[in-house]
Design an enzyme around this catalytic site. Structure first.
Site, PDB file in Angstrom:
ATOM      1  N   GLU A 171       0.665  -1.086   0.013  1.00  0.00           N
ATOM      2  CA  GLU A 171      -0.057   0.001  -0.005  1.00  0.00           C
ATOM      3  C   GLU A 171       0.665   1.233   0.067  1.00  0.00           C
ATOM      4  O   GLU A 171       0.849   1.945   0.967  1.00  0.00           O
ATOM      5  CB  GLU A 171      -0.753  -0.043   1.166  1.00  0.00           C
ATOM      6  CG  GLU A 171      -1.981  -1.078   1.269  1.00  0.00           C
ATOM      7  CD  GLU A 171      -2.929  -1.068   2.311  1.00  0.00           C
ATOM      8  OE1 GLU A 171      -2.816  -0.210   3.231  1.00  0.00           O
ATOM      9  OE2 GLU A 171      -3.892  -1.690   2.576  1.00  0.00           O
ATOM     10  N   GLU A 372      -5.210  -8.897   0.838  1.00  0.00           N
ATOM     11  CA  GLU A 372      -5.747  -8.542   2.031  1.00  0.00           C
ATOM     12  C   GLU A 372      -7.245  -8.310   1.794  1.00  0.00           C
ATOM     13  O   GLU A 372      -7.696  -7.509   0.832  1.00  0.00           O
ATOM     14  CB  GLU A 372      -5.146  -7.265   2.738  1.00  0.00           C
ATOM     15  CG  GLU A 372      -3.746  -7.329   3.212  1.00  0.00           C
ATOM     16  CD  GLU A 372      -3.516  -6.071   3.944  1.00  0.00           C
ATOM     17  OE1 GLU A 372      -3.940  -5.384   4.562  1.00  0.00           O
ATOM     18  OE2 GLU A 372      -2.176  -5.978   3.996  1.00  0.00           O
TER      19      GLU A 372
HETATM   20  C1  BGP Z   1      -4.145  -2.411   5.805  1.00  0.00           C
HETATM   21  C2  BGP Z   1      -2.620  -2.496   6.149  1.00  0.00           C
HETATM   22  C3  BGP Z   1      -2.401  -3.616   7.133  1.00  0.00           C
HETATM   23  C4  BGP Z   1      -3.442  -3.630   8.478  1.00  0.00           C
HETATM   24  C5  BGP Z   1      -4.827  -3.517   7.798  1.00  0.00           C
HETATM   25  C6  BGP Z   1      -5.972  -3.375   8.686  1.00  0.00           C
HETATM   26  O1  BGP Z   1      -4.098  -1.239   5.186  1.00  0.00           O
HETATM   27  O2  BGP Z   1      -1.919  -3.082   5.114  1.00  0.00           O
HETATM   28  O3  BGP Z   1      -1.014  -3.553   7.944  1.00  0.00           O
HETATM   29  O4  BGP Z   1      -3.252  -2.914   9.390  1.00  0.00           O
HETATM   30  O5  BGP Z   1      -5.066  -2.476   6.751  1.00  0.00           O
HETATM   31  O6  BGP Z   1      -6.313  -2.112   8.967  1.00  0.00           O
HETATM   32  P1  BGP Z   1      -6.277  -1.492  10.172  1.00  0.00           P
HETATM   33  O7  BGP Z   1      -5.095  -1.952  11.009  1.00  0.00           O
HETATM   34  O8  BGP Z   1      -6.097   0.197  10.197  1.00  0.00           O
HETATM   35  O9  BGP Z   1      -7.454  -1.594  11.114  1.00  0.00           O
END
Ligand code: BGP
Length: 468
Positions: A171, A372
């Protein structure tokens, strides 16, 4: 006994796995340098939910053997994590390695292979070494890009005999947004012009790493390199011309700004035109643009959690304000949208299909996977039943709904080879720390005891049947 038939059968060798990252799991044990998040926690604990930082995370540094075994126990055949620049490298300028870190990552990789799990290794997951920010301005500096390439080359040389799937960045757009626009990554700067330069520099960094990879033994032996992008489709509020225009800018700035260069080797003409007109276009050289052109990725990872919706600007943009992408759109909240209230994200599974068809039709049908997707929920302990099992049926429903749209897209010709959940074992989530849990496996923060949730048994069956 009723025999359940499999309605959604996925392609052969489909990846049923999960993603995580070094900084969110390992803990800082034995790590010699601090990344921007380590440093932010050291100076401002209150910026993190309940004051919980990355120091222990899910203790993967100490418990990787047990953790990987649990991942295998729930049927996962592939896992993405990351190699931390701040752990592997002792001297950033020369890329001299820390020998204990080399031993650690070697053991982790071997453990994955021993458990028949394909290791997918990412090189950058928001974990810029803070001293490179302090000295050079981090991703603002082209020297830092070259230091990142040195680190990447070390990784390919050390681990490329066993790791066959590499990722340059997770990302990268979130780095731009978090560090330079919307203040959720240290150093929390608001500077649209710098943001645009960093956006360009990250594209260049990724292409330079791809170029280095092509020279490696790993590439020559069939290894592949990709990038993970958060492709959150931008839907307009209405079919009115100004709403469509607003959504098109959002698509250009937040999605195509990486998707076009990494797959097609070129920046989106309409984006370049707008940034040039506004006097904020990045500085580039012909030589750099040629590197971007000639080093597109082998495959793509797509993170998808929530859609983005845009509408035309309500108020006139104040011209005395410094440049921000928000000049061209307002966020739009769909009335009665389905929400994940814990994370504050809209749930819209249909976007899976739209993403897949966009890649099929506009990006040469490059092979890609969902890198993801997941649902973060707060207070999951209340779903623990008398037998100690967390009954996270909402997560199973969430995954099945998204997978149905992915399945339909594959039927319609999308070249998707896998589905990675976020995440296998509850992990530390940046400033949200351990507020929302995402895992197939729960972690007790005090005891570090890990237990499989209902969704863990669900995915085990899905992986076994290659469908559901
Ligand atoms: C994505 C990232 C992850 C993880 C996930 C969950 O954007 O790549 O590292 O953190 O989001 O989101 P959050 O942690 O903000 O709830």
């Amino acid at each position: 006994m009723a025999i359940l038939s499999i309605k959604y059968k996925f392609p052969k060798n489909f990846w049923w796995g999960a993603a995580t990252s070094g900084p969110q799991t390992e803990g800082r044990f034995n790590k010699k340098h601090a990344n921007v998040f380590d440093h932010w926690f050291d100076i401002e604990k209150n910026a993190f939910f309940n004051g919980v930082g990355p120091n222990v995370a899910s203790n993967f540094y100490n418990s990787y053997k047990e953790d990987i075994k649990m991942m295998a126990d729930i049927g996962l055949n592939s896992i993405r994590t990351s190699i931390q620049w701040t752990r592997l490298i002792k001297d950033f300028e020369t890329a001299e390695v820390d020998t204990e870190a080399v031993a650690f990552y070697n053991q982790v990789i071997d453990e994955f292979l021993k458990n028949k799990i394909i290791p997918v290794m990412n090189l950058q997951h928001f974990d810029l070494p803070v001293e490179l920010y302090d000295k050079y301005g981090g991703w603002e500096s082209k020297h830092v890009l070259d230091l990142f390439v040195l680190f990447a080359e070390k990784c390919f040389a050390l681990f490329g005999d066993r790791v066959k799937h590499w990722i340059t960045f997770n990302e990268p757009m979130v780095i731009v947004e978090g560090q330079y626009l919307y203040k959720f990554h240290y150093p929390n700067i608001v500077d649209g012009k710098k943001a645009v330069q960093v956006l360009y520099n990250l594209n260049l960094a990724s292409a330079k790493v791809v170029a280095a990879f092509k020279q490696s033994k790993c590439a020559k032996q069939g290894g592949e390199i990709g990038v993970v992008l958060n492709l959150t489709p931008s839907y307009p509020r209405s079919q009115a011309e100004d709403d469509i225009k607003a959504a098109a800018f959002v698509e250009d700035f937040f999605n195509k700004s990486f998707l076009d260069p990494v797959v097609k080797g070129e920046f989106t003409p309409s984006l370049v035109q707008t940034l040039r007109k506004d006097g904020v276009l990045w500085e580039s050289t012909a030589e750099e643009l040629a590197i971007i052109k000639n080093n597109t990725v082998d495959f793509l990872g797509v993170n998808y959690y929530q859609p983005r919706r845009a509408k035309s600007k309500g108020a006139v943009w104040d011209k005395t304000k410094s440049w921000m992408p928000d000049k061209y759109f307002d966020d739009y909240e769909l009335p009665n949208r389905r929400m994940n209230p814990y994370r504050g994200w809209e749930i819209y599974p249909q976007a899976m299909y739209d993403i897949a068809i966009n890649i099929r039709d506009n990006y040469n049908n490059i092979h890609w996977y969902i890198s993801e997707n997941g649902m973060g929920v707060e207070g999951e302990e209340k779903y623990r039943n008398a037998d100690g099992l967390i009954e996270d049926v909402y997560r199973i429903d969430f995954y099945e709904e998204h997978l149905r749209y992915l399945y339909k897209a594959i039927q319609d010709g999308a070249n998707c080879f896998g589905f990675h959940a976020w995440t296998a074992i509850d992990c530390w989530s940046w400033s949200n720390a351990y507020k929302n849990r995402y895992g197939y496996i729960a972690v007790d923060l005090i005891t570090q005891i890990k237990t499989i949730k209902k969704s863990g048994y669900w995915i085990k069956n899905v992986a076994k049947e290659n469908g559901f």
